[in-house]
Design a protein around this motif. Structure first.
Motif, PDB file in Angstrom:
ATOM      1  N   HIS A 178       0.833  -1.203   0.000  1.00  0.00           N
ATOM      2  CA  HIS A 178       0.000   0.000   0.000  1.00  0.00           C
ATOM      3  C   HIS A 178       0.867   1.253   0.000  1.00  0.00           C
ATOM      4  O   HIS A 178       0.643   2.190  -0.767  1.00  0.00           O
ATOM      5  N   ARG A 179       1.899   1.258   0.830  1.00  0.00           N
ATOM      6  CA  ARG A 179       2.773   2.431   0.914  1.00  0.00           C
ATOM      7  C   ARG A 179       3.562   2.606  -0.376  1.00  0.00           C
ATOM      8  O   ARG A 179       3.900   3.716  -0.756  1.00  0.00           O
ATOM      9  N   ARG A 180       3.825   1.518  -1.075  1.00  0.00           N
ATOM     10  CA  ARG A 180       4.552   1.603  -2.345  1.00  0.00           C
ATOM     11  C   ARG A 180       3.625   2.003  -3.489  1.00  0.00           C
ATOM     12  O   ARG A 180       4.073   2.140  -4.633  1.00  0.00           O
ATOM     13  N   GLY A 181       2.328   2.132  -3.184  1.00  0.00           N
ATOM     14  CA  GLY A 181       1.368   2.491  -4.221  1.00  0.00           C
ATOM     15  C   GLY A 181       0.974   1.321  -5.115  1.00  0.00           C
ATOM     16  O   GLY A 181       0.392   1.514  -6.181  1.00  0.00           O
ATOM     17  N   GLU A 182       1.270   0.106  -4.654  1.00  0.00           N
ATOM     18  CA  GLU A 182       0.918  -1.096  -5.447  1.00  0.00           C
ATOM     19  C   GLU A 182      -0.479  -1.572  -5.050  1.00  0.00           C
ATOM     20  O   GLU A 182      -0.646  -2.570  -4.349  1.00  0.00           O
ATOM     21  N   HIS A 183      -1.473  -0.807  -5.513  1.00  0.00           N
ATOM     22  CA  HIS A 183      -2.823  -1.028  -4.973  1.00  0.00           C
ATOM     23  C   HIS A 183      -3.484  -2.316  -5.462  1.00  0.00           C
ATOM     24  O   HIS A 183      -4.256  -2.921  -4.728  1.00  0.00           O
ATOM     25  N   SER A 184      -3.172  -2.730  -6.685  1.00  0.00           N
ATOM     26  CA  SER A 184      -3.778  -3.997  -7.123  1.00  0.00           C
ATOM     27  C   SER A 184      -3.200  -5.156  -6.314  1.00  0.00           C
ATOM     28  O   SER A 184      -3.891  -6.132  -6.003  1.00  0.00           O
ATOM     29  N   LYS A 185      -1.940  -5.011  -5.907  1.00  0.00           N
ATOM     30  CA  LYS A 185      -1.322  -6.050  -5.078  1.00  0.00           C
ATOM     31  C   LYS A 185      -1.967  -6.093  -3.683  1.00  0.00           C
ATOM     32  O   LYS A 185      -2.177  -7.177  -3.121  1.00  0.00           O
ATOM     33  N   VAL A 186      -2.277  -4.913  -3.134  1.00  0.00           N
ATOM     34  CA  VAL A 186      -2.951  -4.858  -1.835  1.00  0.00           C
ATOM     35  C   VAL A 186      -4.267  -5.637  -1.912  1.00  0.00           C
ATOM     36  O   VAL A 186      -4.587  -6.452  -1.036  1.00  0.00           O
ATOM     37  N   ILE A 187      -5.007  -5.387  -2.984  1.00  0.00           N
ATOM     38  CA  ILE A 187      -6.306  -6.063  -3.150  1.00  0.00           C
ATOM     39  C   ILE A 187      -6.104  -7.578  -3.264  1.00  0.00           C
ATOM     40  O   ILE A 187      -6.790  -8.357  -2.591  1.00  0.00           O
ATOM     41  N   GLU A 188      -5.109  -7.960  -4.076  1.00  0.00           N
ATOM     42  CA  GLU A 188      -4.823  -9.402  -4.255  1.00  0.00           C
ATOM     43  C   GLU A 188      -4.427 -10.065  -2.939  1.00  0.00           C
ATOM     44  O   GLU A 188      -4.768 -11.220  -2.682  1.00  0.00           O
ATOM     45  N   LEU A 189      -3.678  -9.326  -2.108  1.00  0.00           N
ATOM     46  CA  LEU A 189      -3.209  -9.891  -0.840  1.00  0.00           C
ATOM     47  C   LEU A 189      -4.324  -9.977   0.199  1.00  0.00           C
ATOM     48  O   LEU A 189      -4.438 -10.977   0.911  1.00  0.00           O
ATOM     49  N   LEU A 190      -5.140  -8.927   0.290  1.00  0.00           N
ATOM     50  CA  LEU A 190      -6.092  -8.856   1.404  1.00  0.00           C
ATOM     51  C   LEU A 190      -7.430  -9.547   1.124  1.00  0.00           C
ATOM     52  O   LEU A 190      -8.028 -10.120   2.030  1.00  0.00           O
ATOM     53  N   LEU A 191      -7.895  -9.488  -0.111  1.00  0.00           N
ATOM     54  CA  LEU A 191      -9.226 -10.064  -0.375  1.00  0.00           C
ATOM     55  C   LEU A 191      -9.327 -11.531   0.060  1.00  0.00           C
ATOM     56  O   LEU A 191     -10.290 -11.909   0.717  1.00  0.00           O
ATOM     57  N   PRO A 192      -8.328 -12.365  -0.251  1.00  0.00           N
ATOM     58  CA  PRO A 192      -8.484 -13.781   0.118  1.00  0.00           C
ATOM     59  C   PRO A 192      -8.363 -14.054   1.615  1.00  0.00           C
ATOM     60  O   PRO A 192      -8.795 -15.117   2.067  1.00  0.00           O
ATOM     61  N   VAL A 193      -7.745 -13.142   2.372  1.00  0.00           N
ATOM     62  CA  VAL A 193      -7.515 -13.438   3.806  1.00  0.00           C
ATOM     63  C   VAL A 193      -8.418 -12.620   4.728  1.00  0.00           C
ATOM     64  O   VAL A 193      -8.282 -12.694   5.945  1.00  0.00           O
ATOM     65  N   SER A 252     -14.876  -0.324  -8.485  1.00  0.00           N
ATOM     66  CA  SER A 252     -16.218  -0.163  -7.920  1.00  0.00           C
ATOM     67  C   SER A 252     -16.915  -1.510  -7.711  1.00  0.00           C
ATOM     68  O   SER A 252     -17.820  -1.626  -6.882  1.00  0.00           O
ATOM     69  N   ASP A 253     -16.445  -2.539  -8.419  1.00  0.00           N
ATOM     70  CA  ASP A 253     -17.070  -3.865  -8.254  1.00  0.00           C
ATOM     71  C   ASP A 253     -16.813  -4.450  -6.861  1.00  0.00           C
ATOM     72  O   ASP A 253     -17.544  -5.314  -6.407  1.00  0.00           O
ATOM     73  N   LEU A 254     -15.771  -3.950  -6.176  1.00  0.00           N
ATOM     74  CA  LEU A 254     -15.363  -4.590  -4.920  1.00  0.00           C
ATOM     75  C   LEU A 254     -15.850  -3.868  -3.665  1.00  0.00           C
ATOM     76  O   LEU A 254     -15.773  -4.433  -2.571  1.00  0.00           O
ATOM     77  N   ILE A 255     -16.338  -2.635  -3.822  1.00  0.00           N
ATOM     78  CA  ILE A 255     -16.656  -1.859  -2.622  1.00  0.00           C
ATOM     79  C   ILE A 255     -17.751  -2.521  -1.785  1.00  0.00           C
ATOM     80  O   ILE A 255     -17.712  -2.511  -0.556  1.00  0.00           O
ATOM     81  N   GLY A 256     -18.694  -3.172  -2.435  1.00  0.00           N
ATOM     82  CA  GLY A 256     -19.768  -3.856  -1.703  1.00  0.00           C
ATOM     83  C   GLY A 256     -19.235  -4.962  -0.809  1.00  0.00           C
ATOM     84  O   GLY A 256     -19.755  -5.204   0.295  1.00  0.00           O
ATOM     85  N   ILE A 257     -18.164  -5.602  -1.261  1.00  0.00           N
ATOM     86  CA  ILE A 257     -17.570  -6.681  -0.465  1.00  0.00           C
ATOM     87  C   ILE A 257     -16.994  -6.120   0.830  1.00  0.00           C
ATOM     88  O   ILE A 257     -17.215  -6.652   1.912  1.00  0.00           O
ATOM     89  N   VAL A 258     -16.258  -5.005   0.703  1.00  0.00           N
ATOM     90  CA  VAL A 258     -15.645  -4.421   1.902  1.00  0.00           C
ATOM     91  C   VAL A 258     -16.721  -3.910   2.859  1.00  0.00           C
ATOM     92  O   VAL A 258     -16.631  -4.109   4.073  1.00  0.00           O
ATOM     93  N   LEU A 259     -17.741  -3.266   2.319  1.00  0.00           N
ATOM     94  CA  LEU A 259     -18.813  -2.757   3.187  1.00  0.00           C
ATOM     95  C   LEU A 259     -19.498  -3.902   3.935  1.00  0.00           C
ATOM     96  O   LEU A 259     -19.809  -3.779   5.119  1.00  0.00           O
ATOM     97  N   ASP A 260     -19.689  -5.023   3.254  1.00  0.00           N
ATOM     98  CA  ASP A 260     -20.260  -6.196   3.931  1.00  0.00           C
ATOM     99  C   ASP A 260     -19.360  -6.658   5.073  1.00  0.00           C
ATOM    100  O   ASP A 260     -19.834  -7.041   6.150  1.00  0.00           O
ATOM    101  N   ASP A 261     -18.036  -6.624   4.810  1.00  0.00           N
ATOM    102  CA  ASP A 261     -17.086  -7.052   5.849  1.00  0.00           C
ATOM    103  C   ASP A 261     -17.153  -6.144   7.069  1.00  0.00           C
ATOM    104  O   ASP A 261     -17.040  -6.608   8.208  1.00  0.00           O
ATOM    105  N   ILE A 262     -17.301  -4.842   6.820  1.00  0.00           N
ATOM    106  CA  ILE A 262     -17.323  -3.888   7.931  1.00  0.00           C
ATOM    107  C   ILE A 262     -18.581  -4.097   8.773  1.00  0.00           C
ATOM    108  O   ILE A 262     -18.537  -4.060  10.000  1.00  0.00           O
TER     109      ILE A 262
END
Ligand SMILES: [Fe+2]
Length: 448
Positions: free
Chosen positions: A370-385, A416-426
């Motif tokens: 995230h700090r490196r600005g690699e945002h697609s990698k952040v999504i790939e890392l966090l979504l499955p866990v 925008s396809d993923l925001i619903g997933i995060v909101l559900d998690d919260i």
């Protein structure tokens, strides 16, 4: 000697017994004045096994790899003096031995064994809750406080502390109404009860009652002069309320005056206690995620973290160390931290290894990316866990940091396809009205 709830302690010295009582009483009431009383107890009876155990458990509770030698020393002294101990005391010795080797669930089961025969042994209840909290096992903790609660009544010393522990178990398991009632009752019994204060603060943040939260902290803040670091965590909680209201100057002011004020005696004596490091890292990152310039505030955390790269005593703290190192551009050291965590997780057969593997390591990789600005990698890392992050321990409100990071990367990637997933998690974490919270509404608004 008998402690204040009637449990027998094996010592020939009255002074040793009285001093360990004071130490435990202060520990149970979140007072800072604990260690000197353990020292006084051991000075009066150097062969007091239980006091050695208390000493070891308090150092173990500080979650710092640099204390390992001293913990082993306390354990050795306790075992050397173990002749003639009660069954309860022997179980405490075993619990210290298990804790010192990172077999946390074994230690908890020993506390449960103690509680089965001594249901008002509040020290065992507290230690079990602390251990379970830092491995995310709050259902288990709730089961323990539920099982002992019928044995408690107002005449038992420190009844309010039992209530505050019960309240926090209920809050983390989403029984907010009962949690708030018990938390408020514990504070009525003792306005200095920072744990009850804290449980209610959690209910208020989960339910989006930010104004009430500020008033709650405001009304109680003058009671904490003798309290331990929990008072600084309560100021962190107050920052959460201001943050949700967009009052960033207020957050920075509280950060500088309380949360990371290095001139406060608590932070002078132990500047890198894990909870304080988490508070600082978590709040600075939350501010930066809102676009606030935090200036040079990361530097003191950076300096302290560089001494802890090989510390695997807390799967919740390690990702916060990575947050700090990445924020200050220490990417080489962040990678060293990650390598060290990975090596530890590959061989550790205790409670922590698997939790580093399942939660702490992917979270650490994500905050660096995230700090490196690699945002697609952040999504790939966090979504499955996402559904395993609880294994790192901490509260719903604390772990929210990693969901805020995920939401930020989703925003930056325009996913925008993923925001619903995060909101559900919260919402699943127990927050009401996730889409109205500051870290999430901006994502929704920007994408839609
Ligand atoms: Fe908290």
């Amino acid at each position: 000697h008998q402690d204040e709830r009637g449990h027998a302690l094996t010592t020939s010295s009255n002074t040793a017994g009285e001093e360990i009582d004071l130490a435990i009483h202060n520990f149970l009431h979140w007072k800072s004045d604990v260690v000197p009383h353990v020292g006084a107890s051991l000075a009066a009876d150097p062969d007091f096994a239980f006091a050695h155990v208390v000493s070891g458990l308090i150092m173990h509770g500080a979650r710092n790899v640099h204390f390992r030698g001293k913990i082993e020393e306390s354990l050795a002294k306790a075992k050397n003096s173990a002749n003639g101990l009660t069954e309860r005391e022997q179980n405490y010795v075993r619990a210290l031995e298990a804790s010192a080797s990172g077999r946390i669930t074994e230690a908890v089961s020993l506390y449960e064994t103690i509680l089965a025969k001594n249901p008002v042994d509040l020290f065992a209840q507290r230690l079990a809750q602390m251990e379970l909290f830092w491995i995310g096992e709050m259902d288990w903790s709730e089961q323990i406080s539920r099982r002992v609660s019928p044995h408690w009544e107002e005449s038992v010393p420190s009844y309010g502390v039992h209530l505050s522990c019960r309240s926090f178990d209920l809050e983390e398991t989403h029984n907010f109404t009962e949690a708030e009632a018990l938390g408020r009752k514990s504070v009525e019994i003792d306005p200095t009860d920072v744990w009850g204060t804290h449980a209610v603060a959690h209910v208020l943040i989960m339910q989006g009652r930010h104004e009430e939260g500020i008033a709650w902290i405001d009304g109680l803040k003058n009671n904490w002069a003798d309290s331990n670091q929990m008072q600084l965590h309560l100021w962190w909680h107050r920052c959460l309320f201001h943050l949700e209201r967009g009052e960033f100057d207020e957050v920075l002011d509280i950060h500088d005056t309380w949360v990371r004020n290095r001139e406060l005696p608590l932070l002078v004596s132990m500047p890198d206690l894990y909870i304080d490091m988490q508070n600082g890292a978590s709040m600075l990152l939350r501010l930066e995620l809102r676009g606030v310039d935090v200036g040079g505030r990361w530097a003191e955390l950076e300096e302290l973290t560089l001494k802890r790269l090989d510390d695997h005593t807390s799967p919740f703290t390690s990702p916060h160390f990575a947050v700090i190192l990445a924020a200050t551009g220490r990417f080489a050291e962040a990678e060293r931290l990650l390598t060290s965590m990975t090596e530890f997780a590959s061989h550790d057969r205790g409670t922590f290894g698997p939790r580093y593997l399942m939660a702490a390591i992917p979270a650490t990789q994500a905050v660096i990316a995230h700090r490196r600005g690699e945002h697609s990698k952040v999504i790939e890392l966090l979504l499955p866990v996402r559904h395993q992050l609880w294994q790192m321990g901490g509260s719903h409100a604390q772990r929210d940091l990693f969901f805020l990071v995920l939401a930020d990367s989703i925003l930056k990637e325009g996913r925008s396809d993923l925001i619903g997933i995060v909101l559900d998690d919260i919402e699943r974490a127990g927050f009401s009205d996730a889409a109205s919270r500051i870290g999430y509404k901006s994502v929704g608004a920007a994408i839609h």
